[in-house]
Design a protein around this motif. Structure first.
Motif, PDB file in Angstrom:
ATOM      1  N   TYR A  85      32.735  30.054  41.730  1.00  0.00           N
ATOM      2  CA  TYR A  85      34.726  29.930  40.823  1.00  0.00           C
ATOM      3  C   TYR A  85      35.392  30.895  42.051  1.00  0.00           C
ATOM      4  CZ  TYR A  85      33.084  34.542  40.091  1.00  0.00           C
ATOM      5  OH  TYR A  85      32.852  36.520  40.532  1.00  0.00           O
ATOM      6  N   PRO A  86      36.657  30.914  41.685  1.00  0.00           N
ATOM      7  CA  PRO A  86      37.763  30.899  42.264  1.00  0.00           C
ATOM      8  C   PRO A  86      37.214  32.449  42.936  1.00  0.00           C
ATOM      9  CG  PRO A  86      38.731  29.700  40.570  1.00  0.00           C
ATOM     10  CD  PRO A  86      36.989  30.247  40.655  1.00  0.00           C
ATOM     11  N   ALA A  87      37.395  33.714  42.850  1.00  0.00           N
ATOM     12  CA  ALA A  87      36.491  34.934  42.804  1.00  0.00           C
ATOM     13  C   ALA A  87      34.940  35.068  43.528  1.00  0.00           C
ATOM     14  CB  ALA A  87      37.264  35.725  42.197  1.00  0.00           C
ATOM     15  N   PRO A 100      37.194  44.424  24.167  1.00  0.00           N
ATOM     16  CA  PRO A 100      38.267  44.561  25.046  1.00  0.00           C
ATOM     17  C   PRO A 100      37.698  44.444  26.370  1.00  0.00           C
ATOM     18  CG  PRO A 100      38.406  46.637  24.001  1.00  0.00           C
ATOM     19  CD  PRO A 100      37.306  45.957  23.546  1.00  0.00           C
ATOM     20  N   CYS A 101      38.481  43.539  27.392  1.00  0.00           N
ATOM     21  CA  CYS A 101      37.777  43.056  28.288  1.00  0.00           C
ATOM     22  C   CYS A 101      39.166  43.583  29.464  1.00  0.00           C
ATOM     23  CB  CYS A 101      38.194  41.751  28.761  1.00  0.00           C
ATOM     24  SG  CYS A 101      37.008  40.478  29.959  1.00  0.00           S
ATOM     25  N   LEU A 102      38.268  44.098  30.887  1.00  0.00           N
ATOM     26  CA  LEU A 102      38.452  44.974  31.664  1.00  0.00           C
ATOM     27  C   LEU A 102      38.695  43.524  33.300  1.00  0.00           C
ATOM     28  CD1 LEU A 102      37.301  48.528  31.006  1.00  0.00           C
ATOM     29  CD2 LEU A 102      39.593  47.390  30.645  1.00  0.00           C
ATOM     30  N   TRP A 103      39.332  43.993  33.890  1.00  0.00           N
ATOM     31  CA  TRP A 103      39.220  42.808  34.825  1.00  0.00           C
ATOM     32  C   TRP A 103      39.752  43.320  36.526  1.00  0.00           C
ATOM     33  CZ3 TRP A 103      40.863  37.079  34.426  1.00  0.00           C
ATOM     34  CH2 TRP A 103      41.672  36.813  35.871  1.00  0.00           C
ATOM     35  N   PHE A 104      38.912  42.843  36.881  1.00  0.00           N
ATOM     36  CA  PHE A 104      38.516  43.624  38.076  1.00  0.00           C
ATOM     37  C   PHE A 104      38.652  42.647  38.723  1.00  0.00           C
ATOM     38  CE2 PHE A 104      35.972  46.471  35.118  1.00  0.00           C
ATOM     39  CZ  PHE A 104      36.650  47.632  35.712  1.00  0.00           C
ATOM     40  N   ASP A 105      38.850  42.915  40.571  1.00  0.00           N
ATOM     41  CA  ASP A 105      38.629  42.053  41.422  1.00  0.00           C
ATOM     42  C   ASP A 105      37.209  42.290  41.591  1.00  0.00           C
ATOM     43  OD1 ASP A 105      38.988  40.680  43.754  1.00  0.00           O
ATOM     44  OD2 ASP A 105      39.469  42.586  45.200  1.00  0.00           O
ATOM     45  N   LYS A 106      36.003  42.836  42.258  1.00  0.00           N
ATOM     46  CA  LYS A 106      34.980  42.584  42.684  1.00  0.00           C
ATOM     47  C   LYS A 106      33.707  43.350  42.005  1.00  0.00           C
ATOM     48  CE  LYS A 106      34.994  39.018  46.054  1.00  0.00           C
ATOM     49  NZ  LYS A 106      34.967  38.258  45.548  1.00  0.00           N
ATOM     50  N   GLN A 107      34.183  44.815  41.211  1.00  0.00           N
ATOM     51  CA  GLN A 107      33.759  46.195  41.299  1.00  0.00           C
ATOM     52  C   GLN A 107      33.460  45.911  39.500  1.00  0.00           C
ATOM     53  OE1 GLN A 107      37.609  45.728  41.661  1.00  0.00           O
ATOM     54  NE2 GLN A 107      37.612  47.036  43.685  1.00  0.00           N
ATOM     55  N   ALA A 108      33.210  44.904  39.413  1.00  0.00           N
ATOM     56  CA  ALA A 108      32.673  45.078  36.959  1.00  0.00           C
ATOM     57  C   ALA A 108      31.407  45.757  37.217  1.00  0.00           C
ATOM     58  CB  ALA A 108      32.879  43.531  36.629  1.00  0.00           C
ATOM     59  N   GLU A 109      30.334  45.734  37.500  1.00  0.00           N
ATOM     60  CA  GLU A 109      29.224  46.442  37.575  1.00  0.00           C
ATOM     61  C   GLU A 109      29.286  47.690  37.899  1.00  0.00           C
ATOM     62  OE1 GLU A 109      24.406  45.597  38.482  1.00  0.00           O
ATOM     63  OE2 GLU A 109      25.930  44.790  40.384  1.00  0.00           O
ATOM     64  N   LEU A 111      29.427  38.066  38.010  1.00  0.00           N
ATOM     65  CA  LEU A 111      30.413  37.596  37.450  1.00  0.00           C
ATOM     66  C   LEU A 111      30.955  38.640  35.907  1.00  0.00           C
ATOM     67  CD1 LEU A 111      32.440  35.337  36.926  1.00  0.00           C
ATOM     68  CD2 LEU A 111      30.894  34.046  34.838  1.00  0.00           C
ATOM     69  N   MET A 112      29.986  39.100  35.062  1.00  0.00           N
ATOM     70  CA  MET A 112      30.589  39.628  34.097  1.00  0.00           C
ATOM     71  C   MET A 112      29.315  41.161  33.573  1.00  0.00           C
ATOM     72  SD  MET A 112      32.123  38.079  30.466  1.00  0.00           S
ATOM     73  CE  MET A 112      30.149  37.388  29.798  1.00  0.00           C
ATOM     74  N   VAL A 113      30.185  42.084  33.447  1.00  0.00           N
ATOM     75  CA  VAL A 113      28.765  42.725  32.025  1.00  0.00           C
ATOM     76  C   VAL A 113      29.578  43.361  31.490  1.00  0.00           C
ATOM     77  CG1 VAL A 113      28.167  45.642  33.197  1.00  0.00           C
ATOM     78  CG2 VAL A 113      28.840  44.016  35.358  1.00  0.00           C
ATOM     79  N   GLU A 114      28.511  43.180  30.726  1.00  0.00           N
ATOM     80  CA  GLU A 114      28.962  43.312  29.197  1.00  0.00           C
ATOM     81  C   GLU A 114      28.136  44.631  28.893  1.00  0.00           C
ATOM     82  OE1 GLU A 114      27.034  41.373  26.094  1.00  0.00           O
ATOM     83  OE2 GLU A 114      27.337  40.059  27.711  1.00  0.00           O
ATOM     84  N   PHE A 115      29.283  46.353  28.740  1.00  0.00           N
ATOM     85  CA  PHE A 115      28.458  47.968  27.825  1.00  0.00           C
ATOM     86  C   PHE A 115      29.288  48.406  27.511  1.00  0.00           C
ATOM     87  CE2 PHE A 115      32.255  47.281  30.161  1.00  0.00           C
ATOM     88  CZ  PHE A 115      33.259  48.645  30.909  1.00  0.00           C
ATOM     89  N   THR A 116      28.502  49.291  26.355  1.00  0.00           N
ATOM     90  CA  THR A 116      29.071  49.940  25.648  1.00  0.00           C
ATOM     91  C   THR A 116      29.382  51.427  26.281  1.00  0.00           C
ATOM     92  OG1 THR A 116      27.282  49.098  24.140  1.00  0.00           O
ATOM     93  CG2 THR A 116      28.213  51.241  23.802  1.00  0.00           C
TER      94      THR A 116
END
Length: 159
Positions: free
Chosen positions: A41-43, A7-16, A50-55
């Motif tokens: 990039y646009p955001a 699953p990929c969760l979309w955030f504005d800027k708070q992913a980490e 840009l992206m955080v992989e987490f378990t």
């Protein structure tokens, strides 16, 4: 566990920030990798997260800083099966940030994602072979915000 579907969760800027918060809540959880944007990039800008992989509880997830273009809604929720009332209470307290969204074990967190905080016992009660017990537990659940195992048990027993 397979990592074929993540699953990929979309955030504005708070992913980490969100990923760190989520992994603090459950055992067998960790930040696996933080990816920074190789270019603007646009955001965001080059070098931004840009992206955080987490378990999370043994399941792989991705958190993406995609900008304000999409927001989470209740059509998809994350369900946590809890062993006891203490775990229900702890997770409810940590995740519930929008009290008016609370119902039947559902909460909305500070990032807009919906969670179902469900005691394992609830599914056992709903699947009771005695339909009257199952119905009483279901009716009790429908009137609750945070699920209360003792009250669900009492309802199933007809008390």
């Amino acid at each position: 566990m397979s990592d074929k579907i993540i699953p990929c969760l979309w955030f504005d800027k708070q992913a980490e920030e969100a990923a760190k918060f989520y992994v603090s809540l459950l055992p067998d959880s960790r930040i696996d990798k933080v990816h920074r944007a190789p270019d603007d990039y646009p955001a965001g800008k080059q070098g931004d997260v840009l992206m955080v992989e987490f378990t999370l509880a043994g399941q792989s997830y991705t958190a993406l800083n995609g900008g304000p273009y999409f927001t989470p809604n209740e059509a998809v929720s994350l369900q946590i099966m809890c062993d006891d009332q203490a775990e229900v209470d702890r997770l409810w307290g940590a995740l519930s940030a929008v009290p008016e969204s609370e119902q039947c074990g559902w909460v909305k967190d500070r990032y807009g994602f919906s969670w179902q905080i469900v005691p394992k016992r609830m599914n056992e009660l709903l699947g009771d072979p005695d339909p009257s017990r199952s119905q009483r537990a279901f009716k009790a659940m429908m009137g609750m915000k945070k699920l209360d195992i003792a009250a669900l048990e009492a309802a199933a027993h007809g008390a």
